[in-house]
Design a protein around this motif. Sequence first.
Motif, PDB file in Angstrom:
ATOM      1  N   ALA A 183       0.867  -1.184   0.000  1.00 19.38           N
ATOM      2  CA  ALA A 183       0.000   0.000   0.000  1.00 19.38           C
ATOM      3  C   ALA A 183       0.896   1.224   0.000  1.00 19.38           C
ATOM      4  N   PHE A 184       0.528   2.200  -0.817  1.00 15.16           N
ATOM      5  CA  PHE A 184       1.303   3.442  -0.889  1.00 15.16           C
ATOM      6  C   PHE A 184       0.650   4.529  -0.039  1.00 15.16           C
ATOM      7  N   LEU A 185       1.508   5.297   0.640  1.00 14.30           N
ATOM      8  CA  LEU A 185       1.049   6.485   1.355  1.00 14.30           C
ATOM      9  C   LEU A 185       1.125   7.642   0.366  1.00 14.30           C
ATOM     10  N   HIS A 186       0.274   8.632   0.546  1.00 14.42           N
ATOM     11  CA  HIS A 186       0.275   9.744  -0.400  1.00 14.42           C
ATOM     12  C   HIS A 186       1.457  10.681  -0.118  1.00 14.42           C
ATOM     13  N   PRO A 187       2.246  11.020  -1.158  1.00 12.81           N
ATOM     14  CA  PRO A 187       3.421  11.875  -0.919  1.00 12.81           C
ATOM     15  C   PRO A 187       3.081  13.239  -0.321  1.00 12.81           C
ATOM     16  N   LYS A 188       1.837  13.689  -0.477  1.00 14.83           N
ATOM     17  CA  LYS A 188       1.437  14.972   0.146  1.00 14.83           C
ATOM     18  C   LYS A 188       1.470  14.881   1.667  1.00 14.83           C
ATOM     19  N   SER A 189       1.384  13.642   2.193  1.00 19.75           N
ATOM     20  CA  SER A 189       1.410  13.465   3.650  1.00 19.75           C
ATOM     21  C   SER A 189       2.767  13.029   4.173  1.00 19.75           C
ATOM     22  N   THR A 190       3.726  12.843   3.284  1.00 17.24           N
ATOM     23  CA  THR A 190       5.015  12.274   3.715  1.00 17.24           C
ATOM     24  C   THR A 190       6.195  13.129   3.271  1.00 17.24           C
ATOM     25  N   GLY A 191       5.977  14.433   3.141  1.00 18.01           N
ATOM     26  CA  GLY A 191       7.082  15.300   2.735  1.00 18.01           C
ATOM     27  C   GLY A 191       7.601  14.965   1.353  1.00 18.01           C
ATOM     28  N   SER A 192       6.694  14.573   0.465  1.00 10.13           N
ATOM     29  CA  SER A 192       7.011  14.294  -0.948  1.00 10.13           C
ATOM     30  C   SER A 192       7.842  13.037  -1.169  1.00 10.13           C
ATOM     31  N   VAL A 193       8.037  12.231  -0.119  1.00 11.05           N
ATOM     32  CA  VAL A 193       8.704  10.939  -0.331  1.00 11.05           C
ATOM     33  C   VAL A 193       7.611   9.911  -0.548  1.00 11.05           C
TER      34      VAL A 193
END
Length: 139
Positions: free
Chosen positions: A115-125
Amino acid sequence: MIKAIDHIGIAVRDLDASMQLYSSIFGVTTFHREEVPEQGVAIASFELNGVRLELTAPLHEDTPIGKFLASRGEGIHHVAFRSDAIGADLERLHNEGMRLIHETPQRGAHDMQIAFLHPKSTGSVLMELCAPAADASHT
Ligand code: CO
């Protein structure tokens, strides 16, 4: 809980050319190759001391990895972290207000649930959580 780095995903246009490059750098002779139509990717991977490098090419342009290549070009695409309870981790992150690309685990390469986390919530990583499919059913 999230326990370790599982793999690093690298976006490539040409899997064969890229395998040659990585063979030259690391002396890799054997790659695991697999197509995952659900994710729109073909991968070639190898392992360095327990961390997998996953060369990832699009099966066609209209896929997330195809769009990534079109806008950003080749390069590091995501870092994947091994979870021992992926369902519970996704629920925890969701409850903490994180945006998730996948709210529930999907089938990935190597018989893993991902499952991928959204990069908007992870500092673009771009971060992926993954767990062996055999373990994911316990979550
Ligand atoms: Co991955």
